[in-house]
Design a protein around this motif. Sequence first.
Motif, PDB file in Angstrom:
ATOM      1  N   UNK A   9      37.809  52.938  33.241  1.00 41.02           N
ATOM      2  CA  UNK A   9      38.953  52.054  33.375  1.00 41.02           C
ATOM      3  C   UNK A   9      38.538  50.831  34.192  1.00 41.02           C
ATOM      4  N   UNK A  10      38.970  49.658  33.754  1.00 38.15           N
ATOM      5  CA  UNK A  10      38.527  48.430  34.419  1.00 38.15           C
ATOM      6  C   UNK A  10      39.670  47.483  34.742  1.00 38.15           C
ATOM      7  N   UNK A  11      40.901  47.863  34.468  1.00 38.28           N
ATOM      8  CA  UNK A  11      42.022  46.933  34.618  1.00 38.28           C
ATOM      9  C   UNK A  11      42.214  46.524  36.070  1.00 38.28           C
ATOM     10  N   UNK A  12      42.531  45.257  36.283  1.00 35.40           N
ATOM     11  CA  UNK A  12      42.899  44.788  37.614  1.00 35.40           C
ATOM     12  C   UNK A  12      44.343  45.200  37.888  1.00 35.40           C
ATOM     13  N   UNK A  13      44.644  45.498  39.145  1.00 36.31           N
ATOM     14  CA  UNK A  13      45.985  45.950  39.495  1.00 36.31           C
ATOM     15  C   UNK A  13      46.259  45.645  40.955  1.00 36.31           C
ATOM     16  N   UNK A  14      47.518  45.828  41.365  1.00 34.64           N
ATOM     17  CA  UNK A  14      47.943  45.493  42.726  1.00 34.64           C
ATOM     18  C   UNK A  14      48.353  46.723  43.518  1.00 34.64           C
ATOM     19  N   UNK A  15      48.168  47.917  42.984  1.00 29.39           N
ATOM     20  CA  UNK A  15      48.553  49.132  43.696  1.00 29.39           C
ATOM     21  C   UNK A  15      47.786  49.305  44.989  1.00 29.39           C
TER      22      UNK A  15
END
Length: 1022
Positions: free
Chosen positions: A643-649
Amino acid sequence: MKINVIILGAAIAALPHNTWAQELNLTPSRVVGQPSLTIRSTNPNVPDGRSLFQPFAVAVDASSTPQAIFVSDTRNNRVLGWRNAMTFANGAPAELILGQLDAESTAPLGPGTTRSLGFNAPGALVVDSKGSLYVLDTGNNRILRFSKPFASTEEIQTPDLVIGQLNFTTRTPNTGGISEKSLSVSTDAGANSSGLSFDAQGNLWFSDALNNRVLRYPRLALEAGTNGPSADLVLGQPDFKTNTIPSNSGTVARLAKGILNRPSGIAVDGDGRVYVADSLQRVVAFAPPYTSGKEGFRILGVWISQPNQPTPAQYVMANPEGLTVMNNRLIVADPGLNRIVRYEPAAEWPAETEAIPSPPATAVLGQPDLDSFVANRGLAESNETTVANPFGVYAVGSELYVADTGNNRVLGFPSFGPGASANRVLGQVAFNFSSPNIVEGREVYLFNGFTTGTNLADGGGIAVDTSSTPPRLYVADTYNNRILGYKDARNVRPNDIADIVIGQNDLRRTLVNAPQNNLDLQTDSGLNLPTGLIVDTNGDLFVADSRNGRVLRFPSPFAQTLAPGERHRANLVLGQRNFNTKVTDPSRFNMAYPFGLALTVERHLVVSDAAHNRVLFFRKPTGADFTNGMAAETVIGQPDFFTVARAVGPNRMFSPRHIALDTDDRLYVTDAGNNRVLIFDRIPTAAIDPPVAFTIPSLSNPQGIWVSPLTGEIWIANTRGNRAIRYPRFVQLSLGVRSDYEIPSSTPLALTQDRTGNLFVAEAVNRAAVYFNGLRTQVAGSYAERPLTPGGIGIVYPRGSNVAFSNETKVFNELPNPIPLPKELADIEVLLDNRSLPLYFVSPGQINFFVPMDVASSGSAELQVIRKSVGEIVGAGSVSLARVAPSLFVQGGQEQGTIAAVNADGTVNDAANAVAKGQVVALFGTGFGFVPGAPAEGTPPSGPLPGEEQISVLVGTRWLDPGDVQYFGLAPGLVGVYQINIRIPDHVAPSAAVDVVVQTRSTNSNVGTGGKTLKTTIAVKP
C-alpha cells in the motif's frame, strides 16, 4: 618621563568583566558552497564572472575594434561583456557586468527593488551601428539602451534610454494601455522570449510577444533619446490598439501570414525582409515596402502531412527562437529539436505549393544531419559540435555565435557548414561541461524549486562523521548528482573545494548515473538526485540515491585511495535487487524514492520512502552484514508493504522526508506533506504499521530532523517556515514542553550536529551553513562592544549558557616563561582569520587576548575559540575591525570610575593620592591604533615608543594644549597597553573626580556599549 607601571600588570592580565545574561546563541559563522556568509545569489552552484545560467541571447558589436561580445545571462539577471569576440579564452571571466553590482550577485532587479536600473531575466540583445547595446529587460517589460558600454568610464553603467516605459521607474506590461509606446513580454504568469534587430536604415524591430505583434521604432525616434519612443509600424495586428490572438488553430493558423502568436526571434536581411519566429512553430517572412498590418509573403517550418509519408525534418521546427542572417541566409535557433538550421537566400526558395508551403532548411549545426534531434547528439557530455535547447544566434561576417541555453554556455563557430565545430566557449571552462554556472568542487546545487504534485522540497542531505578524527563532513549535492566530502568539518571555509567527490569522476562533472549520463543505466558508482546521508561507526557512508530508488553504502570514503578519474564504488545496495536494476513497485525489496536515513543503536537501517509514503526498517543480521537487495522487515506508515497511498491519519504519512533516531531507538519522521513530525517507539521491536507515540504538529513542510545522541535535543528543519527549531529531549517533550529555541534559516532542507553541538544546516539557497556557538566581544578598559584594533586588547565571552571555554582558569604571568604571551593557554587557542593570537587570560567564561599590530584596520574577521587538544571549535563569530577604538583602564576593572593612572612619584592616582597642578600623571589604556616599530607580537616595548595617531585630551571642561601632552605611545614593560603622560594645567578645578577623555580620529575614549557615555576621572589636588 618614564613611570613605573608594574602595578597595573595583574589588573590588565585578568581584566574582570560584568557578568553577561547568557543564552543559547548559535550564529552562522561558516558556509560550504558559497564564497561568503553574505547571500548574494540563490542560483545553482557559484555564479562568478566566468559563469552562465541559461543564457538566452548573444550579440556582437561589429562597429568596435576589436569587436565586443555581449551575452544575456538570463537566469543570473545580468548581461556580461567581453572586449574581443574573436580571441577570448575558453571560460574567460567577463570584462563587463551590466545589471548587477558584482560578479556574485544574481537577484532579479528593476523598479520596486533596490536597483531600478537592474535586470529581471534579460533576453534579446542587439547592437546598433554606433556601438550602443539594446537589452530586452524581459521581466521589467522594457528595452534599455547602453551607449557604447566598453567606452564608458562609469563604475556602474546606467542606460540612457528606455523603450516600452515612459521612465525608468515603471515595469508593468502595457503601462498606460496598449499603444505604440507600450510593450508586454512578462506578466505574473511568466515571461516570453522576444527578439530585437536593426535594419539597414537604423530602425529597430522588436517582437512584442504578449501583444502578439512586431513593432518598428524609427531611427530618428531613437536618436532623439526621449524615453518611451513611439513605434511607427506594427505587423501581426491591424493597429497599435489591438493584441488579439486569432481564433483559428492548427494548420490553418500556422499558414496564416497576417497574424502572429507570441512572436519571439526576429531578424532583418540585407534586402529588408523581416523574419519573425512565433509560438505556432514557424517563422513568418515579411517583405518591404511595409505598412501596418501587412501580411507576410512566406511561412517557414510548416509541412502538410501526406498519407503514409513521414514528415521531412528539413521542413519543420519546434519552438523556434533566435534568428539571424548570414550572407543573406536565414539562420534559426530550433531549441525544441536541439539544433540550428540555415535556409538559402529568400530569392532562391522553391515556389510555395499547397502540399509544400515552406522552403527546406539546407544545413544544420549541433546535429550530424537534419534528421537528428537528441540533445548533445545523445552523448554523455556536450562537446564542440553539440547543442541543447539553443535559444540565441548572432552572425557577424562568417562567424556565428550561439547561446547554447541548455548547456549554459555560448559557442563561437568560425563557419556554418557540414561538421562545423565551435572553437571558443564562454560560460564553461571546456566544451565537455554544461552545468548551470561553473562547477569545480566549491559549490552546491541543493534546491530546484518545490516539487510538482507534492509542493515539497527535494534535495539536501548532510552528515558529520563524529567517530573519526578529524570529523568528516558530507554534503549531498543533490542536483549535481554527487556527494562532496570535506576531510575536516571543523575547518571548512567559504569557497573551499571539497576533498573528495562520490558519484562523479571528478569535481567538475555533474552527470546523472556517471559516467553514462543516462537515467536508465544504474551502476555501483553513479548517482541520480542523492539526498539522505548517514555515517556508521566504521565510517561507512550510506546514501539515499533517490531517483534510482535505492540506498547505497560506500565503504569509509576517506580511507580509499583512488586513481585519477576512478570513482568511489558502493559495496551494498538496498531497495533494488542489484546495482544495475530499477524497479519501483512497492514491496519488501523495492523503494520508489528513498529520502531519509537513520541507524539504530545496533546499526539496523531505517529508510523513508517518500514516494510510497512509508518508512522501511532493515534489520542487520546478528554477527553479519546487510546483503544486496535484502528485504525490509517492518513498514511504518502503511498497513502492509504493498500500500502506498498518502493519508492524514495518526500513523499515516504524506511524503516523509528526513528521519532520525534517538538513543532509545525512537523513530522521528518529518511527515512533510502533513506539516508535522511523527514519533514512533522503539523501532527494532515494533510490529508492522506501529502506532504513533507522539506528534509534533503545526509545522510548515518540515524536511530535516536531527536528534542529538549527547543531549537528546531535537532539531527540525521547518522548511517553509524558514526556521531551524530546537525541541527538548523526548521525555520532556512528552510532558508538554515545546520548542525552546529557533534560528532563522533560508528554507532549511537538512541538518545535523557535530560532537560539540555545532549545527550544520543545508539550505535551499544552495549552501550548507555552520552555526557555531556564538561569541560576544569587547575591548578592554571600557568593556564596550566596539571594533578590535591593531595593538589592542580584546575580550571574548561565550553566548551560550551551556558553553564553557575551558575547565580551568589560567593567567599568562603564572607561566614559567610568560613573555612572549602564550598562544595556547588552558588548552585554548583563539584564532583571528585563522591566525593564532597571544593570550593574557583564559577562564570558563572569558578570554583576554592581544590583537597584533599588523591586523587589518577595517572590515571584519572571523574569531574562533578552539579547544586545542581535540581541535574542537568552542565558539565562532564575526568581529569588526577598526583603526582606533580608544578606551582607558579604570581601577577595579570597572567600565567607568577612577582611571588606572600613576602619579609622578609612583603612587596610584586616587582621592588619597591626587595629582597637583603643574604635575604629570600617566594614564593607561588600549585601542589607540598602530605604533610604528612595535616589538614582536606578544612582547612589551623596553622603552618609550611613540604612537602614530594624533590625540587630544580633555581634563575637566577644557581640552589640553598640545604641550601639556608630554608622551603618547606604548607603555614600557606592558603588552597591548598605551601610556599617555599629561601635565595638569592651572585651569583645572580641583576635585576627587575630574573628567578625563582622550580623543583620536574623532573617537572618544568614554564611549560604552550602545553609545553610552562613560565617566572616567582622576583626582586633582586643590
